[in-house]
Design a protein around this motif. Structure first.
Motif, PDB file in Angstrom:
ATOM      1  N   ALA A  99       0.839  -1.207   0.000  1.00  0.00           N
ATOM      2  CA  ALA A  99       0.000   0.000   0.000  1.00  0.00           C
ATOM      3  C   ALA A  99       0.872   1.255   0.000  1.00  0.00           C
ATOM      4  O   ALA A  99       0.595   2.221  -0.725  1.00  0.00           O
ATOM      5  N   PHE A 102       2.118   2.827  -3.219  1.00  0.00           N
ATOM      6  CA  PHE A 102       1.225   3.642  -4.057  1.00  0.00           C
ATOM      7  C   PHE A 102       1.141   5.094  -3.596  1.00  0.00           C
ATOM      8  O   PHE A 102       0.543   5.927  -4.274  1.00  0.00           O
ATOM      9  N   ILE A 103       1.655   5.391  -2.400  1.00  0.00           N
ATOM     10  CA  ILE A 103       1.396   6.720  -1.823  1.00  0.00           C
ATOM     11  C   ILE A 103       2.325   7.770  -2.413  1.00  0.00           C
ATOM     12  O   ILE A 103       3.553   7.678  -2.288  1.00  0.00           O
ATOM     13  N   GLU A 126      -4.549   4.917   0.927  1.00  0.00           N
ATOM     14  CA  GLU A 126      -4.308   3.475   0.843  1.00  0.00           C
ATOM     15  C   GLU A 126      -4.180   2.805   2.213  1.00  0.00           C
ATOM     16  O   GLU A 126      -4.592   1.648   2.389  1.00  0.00           O
ATOM     17  N   LEU A 129      -7.352   1.768   4.019  1.00  0.00           N
ATOM     18  CA  LEU A 129      -7.963   0.672   3.246  1.00  0.00           C
ATOM     19  C   LEU A 129      -7.363  -0.679   3.631  1.00  0.00           C
ATOM     20  O   LEU A 129      -8.083  -1.635   3.935  1.00  0.00           O
ATOM     21  N   ILE A 185      -3.464  -5.416  -2.929  1.00  0.00           N
ATOM     22  CA  ILE A 185      -4.123  -4.122  -3.115  1.00  0.00           C
ATOM     23  C   ILE A 185      -4.001  -3.776  -4.595  1.00  0.00           C
ATOM     24  O   ILE A 185      -2.943  -3.992  -5.209  1.00  0.00           O
ATOM     25  N   GLU A 187      -5.231  -0.577  -7.473  1.00  0.00           N
ATOM     26  CA  GLU A 187      -5.861   0.736  -7.567  1.00  0.00           C
ATOM     27  C   GLU A 187      -5.693   1.302  -8.958  1.00  0.00           C
ATOM     28  O   GLU A 187      -4.848   0.843  -9.730  1.00  0.00           O
ATOM     29  N   ALA A 196      -5.863   7.615  -5.686  1.00  0.00           N
ATOM     30  CA  ALA A 196      -6.546   6.700  -6.595  1.00  0.00           C
ATOM     31  C   ALA A 196      -7.988   7.136  -6.836  1.00  0.00           C
ATOM     32  O   ALA A 196      -8.646   7.664  -5.938  1.00  0.00           O
ATOM     33  N   SER A 199      -9.853   2.022  -5.356  1.00  0.00           N
ATOM     34  CA  SER A 199      -8.851   1.037  -4.932  1.00  0.00           C
ATOM     35  C   SER A 199      -9.566  -0.113  -4.237  1.00  0.00           C
ATOM     36  O   SER A 199     -10.708   0.036  -3.778  1.00  0.00           O
ATOM     37  N   ALA A 201      -8.753  -3.817  -1.723  1.00  0.00           N
ATOM     38  CA  ALA A 201      -7.798  -4.675  -1.006  1.00  0.00           C
ATOM     39  C   ALA A 201      -8.512  -5.961  -0.621  1.00  0.00           C
ATOM     40  O   ALA A 201      -9.704  -5.946  -0.295  1.00  0.00           O
TER      41      ALA A 201
END
Ligand SMILES: Cc1cc2nc3c(=O)[nH]c(=O)nc-3n(C[C@H](O)[C@H](O)[C@H](O)COP(=O)(O)OP(=O)(O)OC[C@H]3O[C@@H](n4cnc5c(N)ncnc54)[C@H](O)[C@@H]3O)c2cc1C
Length: 296
Positions: A99, A102-103, A126, A129, A185, A187, A196, A199, A201
């Motif tokens: 996760a 993706f940030i 993220e 989630l 995960i 997205e 996103a 997304s 998970a």
């Protein structure tokens, strides 16, 4: 723009933070990584009289794995970058690592914190989630004591939580993955690093025959907060094929009502959520089966 004037306190202990939060109440804001709070201050969308800087508080940093309870405790000040690199995350909660990848961008991952991301409660973030999908709990402290709550009870809507002005998130507890469990995960963002549009998970456990016996799924970016998807979880019981996964993911169609906004229509977000959920389940399932076969 520049922030409105504020008083700055660099706290030395969690106890000092809690005392000041009680004294100053809604006039105070905790500063963690500052990656969401500072833009709000600069745009004067938030104008707290007091900023309490919690950076460097040892009581809110570090990680600890408890073999008896099979629980990983992650300090609220853990940076996104540490989630990408820490061996305890890799071993016990690798979904947090995926996760964090993706940030935003490097600078944001270097400063932003797990507790800050959860407290900020962006519906597209993220980390909330995946903590929902993992069944995590939040450790919350105030001067009256400490309590823990499941993360899915924490969010009230867009950027709103049940956290009271005198409360501080000090840690996040993540249960270890059971045997034969996989996670994923997925997205869709227009550019890497953007929030996103949607997304998903999934955390799934399979039996010895490779049939799903347990699932925890969650979606982000399609509701006022990241949400668990119990209907998908139930529908996955006994699933073992891509067709089963797609059918389970379609439970989302009746579960979510994403609004139209400047980024995307609600209908498009709903479509994305279903597709992303189906993909996340597929990846989680493949990993669960691979884990089972590696143990055999
Ligand atoms: C350009 C940009 C792109 C980004 N992209 C993404 C992205 O793709 N995905 C994503 O998830 N995030 C993204 N972020 C946000 C980033 O992850 C932030 O780090 C995170 O949302 C907030 O964490 P923080 O530690 O910086 O919190 P801060 O900004 O310091 O605080 C945020 C809020 O939480 C409160 N708070 C902080 N810590 C605590 C605590 N321990 N207890 C109680 N309250 C607390 C603060 O008072 C404040 O209200 C992005 C940010 C920027 C600037």
């Amino acid at each position: 723009m520049k922030p409105a004037p504020f008083n700055y306190l660099r706290a030395a202990t969690v106890d000092e933070v809690l005392q000041k939060l009680q004294e100053w109440g809604e006039e105070a804001k905790v500063l963690a990584g500052g990656q969401s709070l500072m833009p709000l201050l600069n745009m004067r969308l938030a104008q707290p009289r007091y900023i309490i800087d919690v950076n460097g508080l040892a009581e809110m940093t570090g990680m600890n794995w408890c073999p008896e309870t099979q629980t990983l405790t992650v300090g609220a000040l853990t940076r996104h970058r540490e989630l990408l690199q820490h061996p305890l995350i890799e071993t016990h909660a690798p979904l947090l690592r995926e996760a964090a990848h993706f940030i935003g961008h490097l600078a944001i991952r270097s400063r932003g914190t797990l507790g800050g991301s959860i407290a900020h409660a962006d519906p597209a973030a993220e980390l909330p989630l995946v903590v929902i999908a993992l069944g995590g709990t939040l450790v919350i402290q105030s001067l009256t004591g400490e309590h823990s709550i499941p993360i899915e009870e924490f969010f009230l809507g867009y950027y709103m939580t049940i956290l009271k002005p005198d409360e501080l998130i000090t840690a996040v507890k993540i249960p270890g993955l059971a045997n034969n469990t996989g996670y994923a995960i997925t997205e869709f963002a227009r550019r890497h690093g953007d929030f996103a549009l949607a997304s998903a998970a999934a955390v799934v456990t399979v039996d010895e025959r490779g049939t799903i016996i347990k699932a925890r799924c969650a979606v982000g970016g399609v509701a006022p907060q990241a949400i668990r998807c119990p209907a998908v979880d139930v529908s996955l019981s006994g699933a073992r094929s891509p067709g089963d996964f797609a059918q389970a993911a379609r439970q989302l169609e009746n579960m979510i009502e994403p609004p139209d906004d400047v980024q995307a229509s609600g209908e498009y977000r709903r479509y994305l959520a279903v597709e992303l959920m189906s993909q996340a389940i597929g990846v989680a399932y493949a990993r669960a089966v691979a884990t089972k076969e590696a143990r055999a």
